[in-house]
Scaffold this motif. Structure first.
Motif, PDB file in Angstrom:
ATOM      1  N   CYS A 143       4.646   1.072   9.340  1.00  0.00           N
ATOM      2  CA  CYS A 143       4.320   1.295   7.932  1.00  0.00           C
ATOM      3  C   CYS A 143       5.351   2.230   7.292  1.00  0.00           C
ATOM      4  CB  CYS A 143       2.919   1.899   7.833  1.00  0.00           C
ATOM      5  SG  CYS A 143       2.331   1.946   6.150  1.00  0.00           S
ATOM      6  N   CYS A 186      -2.189  -0.070   8.703  1.00  0.00           N
ATOM      7  CA  CYS A 186      -2.118   1.224   8.005  1.00  0.00           C
ATOM      8  C   CYS A 186      -2.321   0.963   6.517  1.00  0.00           C
ATOM      9  CB  CYS A 186      -0.777   1.871   8.338  1.00  0.00           C
ATOM     10  SG  CYS A 186      -0.629   3.574   7.785  1.00  0.00           S
ATOM     11  N   CYS A 187      -1.320   1.208   5.696  1.00  0.00           N
ATOM     12  CA  CYS A 187      -1.487   1.080   4.249  1.00  0.00           C
ATOM     13  C   CYS A 187      -1.759  -0.354   3.818  1.00  0.00           C
ATOM     14  CB  CYS A 187      -0.255   1.626   3.552  1.00  0.00           C
ATOM     15  SG  CYS A 187       0.013   3.373   3.908  1.00  0.00           S
ATOM     16  N   SER A 190       3.813   3.942   0.079  1.00  0.00           N
ATOM     17  CA  SER A 190       4.103   2.612   0.632  1.00  0.00           C
ATOM     18  C   SER A 190       4.103   1.556  -0.462  1.00  0.00           C
ATOM     19  CB  SER A 190       3.066   2.221   1.688  1.00  0.00           C
ATOM     20  OG  SER A 190       3.161   3.071   2.790  1.00  0.00           O
ATOM     21  N   CYS A 244       4.923   4.504   5.268  1.00  0.00           N
ATOM     22  CA  CYS A 244       4.384   5.832   4.956  1.00  0.00           C
ATOM     23  C   CYS A 244       4.671   6.865   6.030  1.00  0.00           C
ATOM     24  CB  CYS A 244       2.886   5.766   4.700  1.00  0.00           C
ATOM     25  SG  CYS A 244       1.880   5.704   6.202  1.00  0.00           S
TER      26      CYS A 244
HETATM   27 ZN   LIG Z   1       0.874   3.583   5.986  1.00  0.00          ZN
END
Ligand SMILES: [Zn+2]
Length: 124
Positions: free
Chosen positions: A6, A17-18, A40, A8
């Motif tokens: 990800c 994740c995001c 992100s 982020c």
């Molecule tokens: Zn993320």
């Protein structure tokens, strides 16, 4: 085949994740995680997610993201409140892009249970 991590900065594949937040499959549980998911979204030019997670009071009518910006990393420097037990929170971060960085303290609030971005103060 390797799954890309990800943007982020957490050591998770984007989809776990995001990506879950961007897809609307889950809501970010803390202000910090919302902040990461918004970073992100900037990386992925997801203006819709950024507007969705913006407080209705401060949300711009539209958002034009510059596809020429090359984001290179996010560093969370400090957080205050913003957990499941709070209704407001702040996240201080540095978001780097090719040629510079953005140092900001962002304020978040919960609206109907979901964390949203309110506004931010540039620090230097
Ligand atoms: Zn993320």
């Amino acid at each position: 085949m390797t799954t890309p991590l990800c943007p982020c900065g957490r050591s998770e594949p984007y989809e776990r994740c995001c990506g879950r937040f961007h897809a609307g499959a889950a809501a970010a549980p803390t202000a910090e995680i919302l902040m990461r998911s918004r970073y992100s979204a900037f990386v992925r030019l997801d203006a819709g997610y950024l507007l969705r997670t913006w407080h209705p009071r401060t949300r711009p009518a539209r958002l034009d993201l510059d596809p020429g910006t090359r984001w290179t990393g996010l560093e969370i420097l400090d957080t205050a409140d913003g957990s499941a037990f709070h209704s407001t929170g702040t996240v201080t971060f540095r978001a780097s892009y090719r040629g510079g960085s953005l140092h900001e303290r962002s304020r978040f609030e919960r609206v109907e249970g979901a964390w949203v971005y309110v506004d931010g103060e540039f620090l230097d």
